[in-house]
Scaffold this motif. Structure first.
Motif, PDB file in Angstrom:
ATOM      1  N   HIS A 393      47.823  40.881  48.122  1.00 41.77           N
ATOM      2  CA  HIS A 393      47.975  39.851  49.151  1.00 41.77           C
ATOM      3  C   HIS A 393      46.658  39.632  49.884  1.00 41.77           C
ATOM      4  O   HIS A 393      46.181  38.502  50.016  1.00 41.77           O
ATOM      5  N   ALA A 394      46.044  40.714  50.366  1.00 36.41           N
ATOM      6  CA  ALA A 394      44.786  40.582  51.098  1.00 36.41           C
ATOM      7  C   ALA A 394      43.629  40.234  50.167  1.00 36.41           C
ATOM      8  O   ALA A 394      42.812  39.354  50.476  1.00 36.41           O
ATOM      9  N   THR A 395      43.544  40.912  49.014  1.00 38.04           N
ATOM     10  CA  THR A 395      42.466  40.633  48.064  1.00 38.04           C
ATOM     11  C   THR A 395      42.588  39.213  47.519  1.00 38.04           C
ATOM     12  O   THR A 395      41.582  38.510  47.351  1.00 38.04           O
ATOM     13  N   GLY A 396      43.819  38.794  47.234  1.00 35.25           N
ATOM     14  CA  GLY A 396      44.030  37.450  46.701  1.00 35.25           C
ATOM     15  C   GLY A 396      43.575  36.370  47.662  1.00 35.25           C
ATOM     16  O   GLY A 396      43.052  35.331  47.247  1.00 35.25           O
ATOM     17  N   ALA A 397      43.754  36.591  48.971  1.00 36.15           N
ATOM     18  CA  ALA A 397      43.282  35.613  49.951  1.00 36.15           C
ATOM     19  C   ALA A 397      41.773  35.462  49.861  1.00 36.15           C
ATOM     20  O   ALA A 397      41.230  34.348  49.973  1.00 36.15           O
ATOM     21  N   THR A 398      41.056  36.574  49.663  1.00 31.96           N
ATOM     22  CA  THR A 398      39.606  36.506  49.480  1.00 31.96           C
ATOM     23  C   THR A 398      39.262  35.773  48.190  1.00 31.96           C
ATOM     24  O   THR A 398      38.389  34.892  48.171  1.00 31.96           O
ATOM     25  N   ILE A 399      39.946  36.112  47.114  1.00 29.32           N
ATOM     26  CA  ILE A 399      39.676  35.471  45.822  1.00 29.32           C
ATOM     27  C   ILE A 399      39.927  33.966  45.905  1.00 29.32           C
ATOM     28  O   ILE A 399      39.149  33.162  45.382  1.00 29.32           O
ATOM     29  N   ASN A 400      40.994  33.552  46.567  1.00 27.92           N
ATOM     30  CA  ASN A 400      41.290  32.129  46.696  1.00 27.92           C
ATOM     31  C   ASN A 400      40.168  31.382  47.404  1.00 27.92           C
ATOM     32  O   ASN A 400      39.824  30.252  47.044  1.00 27.92           O
ATOM     33  N   ASN A 401      39.591  32.006  48.438  1.00 30.90           N
ATOM     34  CA  ASN A 401      38.564  31.337  49.238  1.00 30.90           C
ATOM     35  C   ASN A 401      37.167  31.437  48.649  1.00 30.90           C
ATOM     36  O   ASN A 401      36.288  30.658  49.024  1.00 30.90           O
TER      37      ASN A 401
END
Length: 792
Positions: A393-401
């Motif tokens: 959840h947290a890592t994916g938010a970084t990857i998305n941005n």
């Protein structure tokens, strides 16, 4: 009719291209061309997982495979033996042991590739493997031999097998008669069974590493711990080094290597043929010198140098390596480098601002997330090297941005959901929560929703439709008659590595209930994106029921907060359960920097004693944004992650507390057990993109977005946020008490742009106000182009 204002086609482009020096990133792949990698053809029947007919604990099996070669291999390196075993395996070629794997989970995931050409000869050759299953679960041996570019042998049902911890003498040699042994039983094909596609370095499309790339990475420094150097240029420039044992105390030569930063890969060595070297790697010197076997593929490993042929350690992540040479003979090393294994993806997002520390932290988080993008999106490239829903959840938010990745995000989200089914059809209720953790089930809904808002792959979302519905129904079984989560399966109800939040307690029950509310909200959003409004309405009503139950049972009437701990209150705000009055109380009494809850509740002596990990820091930062307090978010990033950077971090750490001095023995003792490159700690990267650049999607594929740039105590900020339609570029600059925003908007995006002030001008002309929220005034933009906006 012409719109009231048109985009500024004539605006100098230099203002909108991020015209800065090279970003402060340590990622060695930054700016490299992204290679186009294709899945290799599958080697059908080349090798299969084999074992005895029945599997049990404390079991040893011995397997023999024969191959007749018309001629010897062309060279020592032209014959490769690929080996792995669960739990562990020793493999012999014509009676000589060539490899022994360890019994950790990572042991079977990491395939060993050994050059065996010098051990093979024309005629009959024997490959023998002894596998050990130390506990329950799956057991298997997997072996494949390639000679001169062709697969000539693979483990399968034609192998002979004996179940015994004490096999006969000479069983590893070709002359031994195995006629009375049984045929091996095939457990699964490569890519199937309990091992799935988790193998690293198996040369087959049935594994999960074909889409990863490799880059040689040289050390930055060397230091002789004992013994001495003798001649030769610095190996950082590619030249040889000769090491000698100490002439005074007879201590073996020992060399410490510093790559200058966290790196993911394996150590590659070339040097004096036949010389033995003991190798340990570590993310810190404290871990490297800990004196006990390091964690998670860090060693120690004993390798035998092979001249011009490379020998390698298993894949892991590290900054440092320690090489110890037991022989007192001189050893010459001609190559020391890291085979850096990485997921090839371009940096699409960017961030710069007037505070270099914040810029550095943005890129440090981006690099950390990139290191976690391996076979799947792991929690960390060293420990646990696993796919966890909460971390994603947290890592994916970084990857998305930063990367706007589609392939690996979809693979990881899909695998998490499939794992919960344990082989059952997705139309039926899952067997367990995501990762067996109730809170991570909520994470799965949230990360899928975040991903969809950024990427908008409708086909992928449709493929998850049934899984969304059955996971929701599974969740409903975990609430009692008072509509409260009660953990009926007695699962590991983990919230955070903090006292009272690690196992089943009233605190974890509350935190999981609150996160479940947000998970259901996100599921409702996804169902509406799918056009399934009937189910969306049904579960929206359930979310309201859970919200009402939380407000009745969890609120401390004396303080209007959800207890006195960071985690429960952070989740009350994040989930939307907290009322406006409760949010104000939580901010004033819990989240503000002067609140006593920021101090560790106990004296820190273990990894379980922190007030909060950077994982929950992600939710606190999101809360500051949602509460309209982004300046508090900037202050927290500087205070918490800035202190991490001050201690020499090159990636974000799994656990941390800025109150501990940098040289505090407690931190040094704990470091061997803490991952120093952890994706769940990258929350500042997404926060700075979402609440300083201010770009947040509100529908699938960023078709609609809110853009509210915030500077606070910054003089300026600039960067890009990737969207399927192109890059959204924002540059905000202080002007008196307000700010000027230059915005480049791609076609196909409908934007609500908000600035502080009572009115907003666009391209020098007053703009129609679409809405107001507090001190922020919004205007509506839906044409591609460049805009200059100013609040008044």
């Amino acid at each position: 009719m012409l719109p009231r204002f048109m985009p500024l086609a004539f605006l100098p482009l230099v203002l909108l291209t991020g015209a800065h020096a090279k970003p402060p990133t340590l990622d060695p792949t930054y700016g490299l061309p992204v290679p186009h990698l294709k899945a290799p053809p599958k080697s059908v029947g080349a090798a299969q997982w084999i074992w005895a007919a029945a599997t049990q604990g404390d079991q040893t099996v011995n397997a023999r495979g024969k191959v007749t070669l018309p001629a010897a291999p062309r060279s020592a390196n032209s014959a490769k033996l690929y080996v792995t075993g669960d739990d562990s395996v020793k493999v012999f070629v014509n009676g000589r042991q060539v490899v022994a794997t360890d019994s950790t989970e990572l042991g079977w995931k990491q395939v060993r590739a050994i050059s065996v050409g010098s051990l093979l000869h024309p005629g009959r050759n024997l490959i023998a493997a002894q596998g050990v299953n130390t506990g329950g679960g799956g057991a298997g041996i997997l072996v494949r031999l390639d000679v001169d570019g062709k697969t000539v042998l693979g483990s399968g049902k034609d192998w002979r097998l004996l179940e015994s911890a004490n096999p006969p003498t000479n069983w590893t040699k070709a002359a031994f008669d195995d006629a009375h042994w049984r045929s091996a039983s095939v457990v699964a094909a490569v890519g199937k069974g309990p091992w799935g596609t988790a193998l690293t370095d198996w040369p087959d499309a049935g594994t999960s590493s074909w889409y990863l790339a490799h880059l040689p990475f040289r050390p930055k420094q060397f230091a002789a711990i004992s013994g001495q150097f003798k001649g030769g240029p610095d190996l950082t420039k590619g030249g040889p080094i000769t090491l000698l044992a100490s002439s005074t105390d007879n201590a073996p030569a020992s060399l410490r290597i510093d790559f200058g930063q966290e790196i993911a890969g394996r150590l590659v060595l070339q040097g004096t043929a036949g010389a033995s070297v003991r190798v340990t790697t570590g993310e810190s010197i404290a871990e490297l010198m800990h004196g006990e076997p390091a964690l998670d593929n860090s060693g120690p490993y004993t390798l035998t140098l092979a001249g011009a042929d490379s020998v390698t350690t298993p894949y892991s992540a590290f900054r440092y390596a320690l090489l110890t040479f037991p022989s007192r003979e001189a050893v010459t090393l001609t190559k020391i480098e890291c085979d850096h294994k990485y997921y090839p993806v371009a940096y699409k997002g960017s961030f710069f601002c007037s505070d270099p520390l914040l810029t550095k932290i943005w890129y440090t988080g981006a690099y950390t997330a990139h290191l976690c993008m391996q076979e799947e999106i792991w929690d960390a490239p060293k420990r646990d090297r696993g796919l966890w829903g909460g971390d994603l959840h947290a890592t994916g938010a970084t990857i998305n941005n930063v990367f706007a990745d589609k392939f690996l995000m979809e693979r990881s989200i899909r695998m998490l959901r499939e794992e919960a089914q344990k082989g059952k059809p997705v139309s039926q209720l899952p067997v367990q929560d995501i990762n067996t953790l109730p809170g991570y089930t909520a994470s799965w809904f949230a990360e899928l929703a975040d991903f969809h808002r950024h990427i908008g792959d409708k086909a992928f979302l449709k493929s998850q439709h049934a899984g969304i519905l059955t996971l929701l129904e599974f969740q409903k079984t975990q609430f009692n008659s008072d509509h409260l989560f009660f953990n009926p399966k007695n699962a590991w109800d983990f919230t955070d590595w903090a006292p009272d939040f690690i196992q089943h307690t009233p605190h974890t029950l509350m935190a999981t209930h609150l996160f479940d509310v947000q998970g259901v909200h996100e599921a409702v959003f996804l169902l509406r994106e799918l056009g399934d409004n009937a189910n969306a309405d049904k579960y929206d009503a359930w979310a309201k029921t859970l919200t009402d139950a939380a407000r009745r049972h969890f609120v401390d009437s004396a303080t209007a907060t959800y207890g006195n701990r960071l985690q429960t209150n952070a989740m009350a705000v994040y989930s939307g359960v907290a009322t406006p009055e409760q949010k104000a109380a939580i901010y004033a009494k819990i989240l503000k920097a002067d609140s006593p809850v920021w101090k560790p509740p106990v004296h820190i002596t273990s990894i379980n004693d922190f007030a909060m990990t950077p994982y929950y820091g992600y939710y606190v930062l999101q809360d500051f944004g949602a509460l309209g307090k982004p300046q508090d978010g900037l202050d927290l990033i500087r205070r918490y992650w800035g202190a991490m950077m001050a201690r020499g971090a090159t990636t974000t750490w799994e656990m941390f507390d800025p109150s501990l001095p940098a040289d505090d023995a407690r931190i040094l003792d704990l470091i061997p057990y803490i991952s120093l490159s952890h994706g769940w700690s990258t929350g500042p990267t997404s926060f700075l993109s979402e609440y300083v650049l201010g770009v947040r999607p509100t529908s699938g594929g960023m078709k609609t977005v809110v853009i509210t740039p915030f500077l606070g105590d910054l003089k300026w900020a600039e960067g890009d946020v990737p969207a399927p339609q192109g890059l959204i570029h924002v540059k905000a600059t202080k002007k008196g008490a307000g700010q000027v925003v230059l915005l480049k908007l791609p076609a196909g995006i409908d934007a609500q742009v908000g600035l502080p002030g009572k009115t907003v001008s666009v391209n020098g002309r007053p703009a129609a106000i679409s809405r107001r929220a507090g001190a922020i005034t919004y205007v509506h933009l839906n044409k591609a182009g460049v805009y200059r906006l100013e609040g008044h």
